[in-house]
Design an enzyme around this catalytic site. Sequence first.
Site, PDB file in Angstrom:
ATOM      1  N   SER A 164       0.816  -1.212   0.000  1.00  0.00           N
ATOM      2  CA  SER A 164       0.000   0.000   0.000  1.00  0.00           C
ATOM      3  C   SER A 164       0.850   1.263   0.000  1.00  0.00           C
ATOM      4  CB  SER A 164      -0.936   0.006   1.222  1.00  0.00           C
ATOM      5  OG  SER A 164      -1.720  -1.157   1.260  1.00  0.00           O
ATOM      6  N   HIS A 216       1.453   4.328   4.499  1.00  0.00           N
ATOM      7  CA  HIS A 216       0.693   5.043   3.475  1.00  0.00           C
ATOM      8  C   HIS A 216       1.122   6.513   3.426  1.00  0.00           C
ATOM      9  CE1 HIS A 216      -2.753   1.927   4.254  1.00  0.00           C
ATOM     10  NE2 HIS A 216      -1.670   1.382   3.721  1.00  0.00           N
TER      11      HIS A 216
END
Length: 360
Positions: A164, A216
């Site tokens: 991610s 992230h």
Amino acid sequence: MLRKRHRILYLGPEGPRGHSLLVPVVAAINFFLFIVTMYVNDCPAHRRSSSGSCTLPSLGRLSFEPLFDNPLFGPSSSSLSKMGGISSETVAGKHQIWRPFSCIWLHAGVFHMIVDLISLLFVGIRLEQEFGCVRVGCIYFLSGIGGSLFSLLFIENRVSVGSSGALFGLMGAVVAEIVPNWSKHEGKCPTFATLGVIALLLFIIGLFPHIDNFSHIGGFLFGTMLGYVFFIRPHFDWSKYPMAPHNRITDFTIDSSRKMCKMFLWVVIVVLLAVLYLVFMVLAFRGVNGNDHCSWCRSFSCAPSSHWNCGGGSNSHSICKYMIRGTTMLLTCESNQRSQIYSGTFSLSSIKEFCDELCS
């Protein structure tokens, strides 16, 4: 029409600008490694009783851990660590410098993998068709490593995996390319709406165990800067055309000055990237704990819940393996490898209490 309009996530009427090979290959490798991780995990081998049974035991060796240990339908934290997941213990304690790269090939569970790979294919293929595999590959892997280094400041001994951060890097690169060239792009609103939906889904998944929202943030930060470095476009020079709408000399002067400004900013960003990688690497390998300066950061990475085990330090849940046979339970703490045998009848809450005591 002299001024060319660009599309990134949404193709123009002429169709794709190029081919995509890297992104599908990366997605296929991610899927293959998830199957390998589940095979290595071998849930039935270490869970023999009904109270600690695997999820979907009909899958045999590929069955998932109990949902309390992994609500995303995936392997245990020890298997993720064995395959290359990151934690402060393995990186700062054992100095295994390859883990910030290896962890971006792994996924915590089926749901995590599906969202990641669909988003990667949607965003990555379009970018690779527009800019080529070399530039997109550099952004993907460098932002993934940067996100891993940043997350190491907050995850403590909890194992974290996922691509991610690298995906957020690609989304940051899209933003870095569109904003400076705002007037040259079509479909800006649908593009940002799509990125917003993907970011929201990944943020929600980042609240579950073994995934980290700080990766992230770090991936987006590095991806935005890398996007400016690799996706920079030269300013359109109207002076080359006899039908240019303005004076040639003036347009050439404006174009040259803008190119100089872009080049100066490019150099500054490259230097800043090198400094950030060095700083985050030093902090990560020294085992600096960012949670000491942020009281809510643990919840931002893994939201505390009675339905799953976050693991981590003293202020969060501990991670244990347990095996129950009759009225006897063998409990092993994964963080310090301490084991102890208990006798009696056991509820889920009592197992959690024994686990916290054993890991403290």
